[in-house]
Design a protein around this motif. Sequence first.
Motif, PDB file in Angstrom:
ATOM      1  N   LYS A 129      54.132  50.031  59.679  1.00 35.39           N
ATOM      2  CA  LYS A 129      54.748  48.800  59.912  1.00 35.39           C
ATOM      3  C   LYS A 129      56.385  48.504  59.264  1.00 35.39           C
ATOM      4  O   LYS A 129      56.626  49.622  58.535  1.00 35.39           O
ATOM      5  N   ASN A 130      56.934  47.643  59.788  1.00 29.28           N
ATOM      6  CA  ASN A 130      58.354  47.762  59.655  1.00 29.28           C
ATOM      7  C   ASN A 130      58.632  47.249  58.130  1.00 29.28           C
ATOM      8  O   ASN A 130      57.857  46.287  57.757  1.00 29.28           O
ATOM      9  N   SER A 131      59.683  47.705  57.460  1.00 24.98           N
ATOM     10  CA  SER A 131      59.966  47.267  55.993  1.00 24.98           C
ATOM     11  C   SER A 131      61.078  46.480  56.218  1.00 24.98           C
ATOM     12  O   SER A 131      61.716  46.166  57.411  1.00 24.98           O
ATOM     13  N   LYS A 186      65.886  47.995  57.198  1.00 26.79           N
ATOM     14  CA  LYS A 186      65.956  48.362  58.653  1.00 26.79           C
ATOM     15  C   LYS A 186      65.657  49.784  59.001  1.00 26.79           C
ATOM     16  O   LYS A 186      64.945  50.136  60.204  1.00 26.79           O
ATOM     17  N   ILE A 217      60.224  52.395  57.107  1.00 22.94           N
ATOM     18  CA  ILE A 217      58.890  51.947  57.363  1.00 22.94           C
ATOM     19  C   ILE A 217      57.978  51.976  56.216  1.00 22.94           C
ATOM     20  O   ILE A 217      58.276  52.633  55.301  1.00 22.94           O
ATOM     21  N   GLU A 268      56.618  53.549  51.299  1.00 24.94           N
ATOM     22  CA  GLU A 268      57.873  53.222  52.108  1.00 24.94           C
ATOM     23  C   GLU A 268      58.826  54.489  52.479  1.00 24.94           C
ATOM     24  O   GLU A 268      59.011  55.117  51.223  1.00 24.94           O
ATOM     25  N   LYS A 326      62.532  56.023  58.524  1.00 24.40           N
ATOM     26  CA  LYS A 326      62.132  56.297  59.902  1.00 24.40           C
ATOM     27  C   LYS A 326      62.414  57.574  60.491  1.00 24.40           C
ATOM     28  O   LYS A 326      61.737  57.977  61.099  1.00 24.40           O
ATOM     29  N   ILE A 344      56.558  54.716  65.634  1.00 18.71           N
ATOM     30  CA  ILE A 344      57.317  53.686  64.843  1.00 18.71           C
ATOM     31  C   ILE A 344      57.202  52.419  65.411  1.00 18.71           C
ATOM     32  O   ILE A 344      57.425  52.120  66.732  1.00 18.71           O
ATOM     33  N   PRO A 345      56.966  51.263  64.755  1.00 16.54           N
ATOM     34  CA  PRO A 345      56.594  49.806  65.307  1.00 16.54           C
ATOM     35  C   PRO A 345      57.888  49.440  66.055  1.00 16.54           C
ATOM     36  O   PRO A 345      58.897  49.442  65.784  1.00 16.54           O
ATOM     37  N   GLU A 377      59.179  46.565  67.167  1.00 20.45           N
ATOM     38  CA  GLU A 377      59.847  45.360  66.511  1.00 20.45           C
ATOM     39  C   GLU A 377      59.452  44.730  65.092  1.00 20.45           C
ATOM     40  O   GLU A 377      58.170  45.036  64.916  1.00 20.45           O
ATOM     41  N   PRO A 378      59.998  44.074  64.548  1.00 18.87           N
ATOM     42  CA  PRO A 378      59.583  43.415  63.335  1.00 18.87           C
ATOM     43  C   PRO A 378      58.627  42.287  63.835  1.00 18.87           C
ATOM     44  O   PRO A 378      58.529  41.874  64.731  1.00 18.87           O
ATOM     45  N   ASP A 397      52.930  44.814  62.754  1.00 19.71           N
ATOM     46  CA  ASP A 397      53.062  45.709  61.578  1.00 19.71           C
ATOM     47  C   ASP A 397      51.640  46.264  61.257  1.00 19.71           C
ATOM     48  O   ASP A 397      51.274  46.637  60.164  1.00 19.71           O
TER      49      ASP A 397
END
Length: 367
Positions: free
Chosen positions: A222-224, A227, A230, A281, A284, A311-312, A314-315, A318
């Motif tokens: 999921k996004n961290s 930016k 992840i 964490e 990417k 990779i997700p 977009e924010p 997640d």
Amino acid sequence: MTRASTWIFLFLPLMWQNLEPAGGEKHSLTYIYTALSKPVGLPGIHDFTAMGLMDSRMIDYYDSDNQKKVPKQDWMKEKLPIDYWEKGTQSRQSKQQWFNVNIGILMERMKQNDTDVHVLQWMHGCEGDLQEDGKLKFIRGMDMYSYDGDNFLAFDDTHSVWVAPTPEAVLTKRKWDGVDVLKEYTKGYLENECMDWLTKFMTYGQKQLKAASPPEVHLFAKNSKVKTNIILTCLATGFYPKDIDVWIKRNGRVLYGDDGLTTSGVRPNQDNTYQRRDSVEILKTDKSTYTCEVIHKASGVQVERGWDHMIPPEPGVDGATIGVAVALPVIILLLVVAAVLAVLYKKGKFGRSNIHSAVNILGTPNQ
């Protein structure tokens, strides 16, 4: 998460966890009562709630709106006669009245008005160690009260005395210490009657208690907030019992706290199973091989999942859907928690870490 919210969330489902000595198989029976001084006007939060838990699983429930003690396990409904539930309902209705009266007494003693909502809680129960002959050996009992999140009164089972950690509780301590039959009853209930009920319930629910459920294992990103990063998460869920090993590996090496690994620890699901999330964490652009290994000995599961480097997009996307779908919290418990937290937050009482022991003075308890 605040210290108070950490305490309450962990306390309800895992109240014996930090007390267990090394040794054999432990089992516990616990009853938790929560009373509010006035309605809070939130859906699902009741003025009075009572619940029984065996080995952290809810087995019965009562609240002030329905005013009926009901089973929360099929074997409780099947094995216990109708008059058990009728007497249990009467007992909890009496306790509800007792709490209503005594929360008023405490408010008056502490010179409080009804502007704020106040919380009185009681927990009592016992823990036993399963012996080789199949019998339970008493380890400890607890009988505790708290008021607005502070220790109020506790029964010292070893010395048969009440313990008052605050000046406001001294009056009650002196009064109850002077009633020998109350102390004798409390000690007898914890060491004998409670253990008898625990043994009986274990016999009734033996098949379910011994049935192991294997974990479902998911490894996703999921996004961290950063930016370029992840968060890689390994989710094991739906397993029982709660003993489980979870490892996230980078190129075959197990990651630990020094590597930035965080864990939720084992938490309860809605269906009496458990879940655990471990996360780390990473960049990417990290091309390392990441895997998640899970071992659940009770169900014979040993599985290792690999990350597909997806990779997700977009924010907000997640992987939370997985968590919601397969790992819902214990709803009733968390509603009680929410009510208590709301009161403690308003009062600024973050930090006291124990609900406090007290005896049942309402006569012979029908649980």
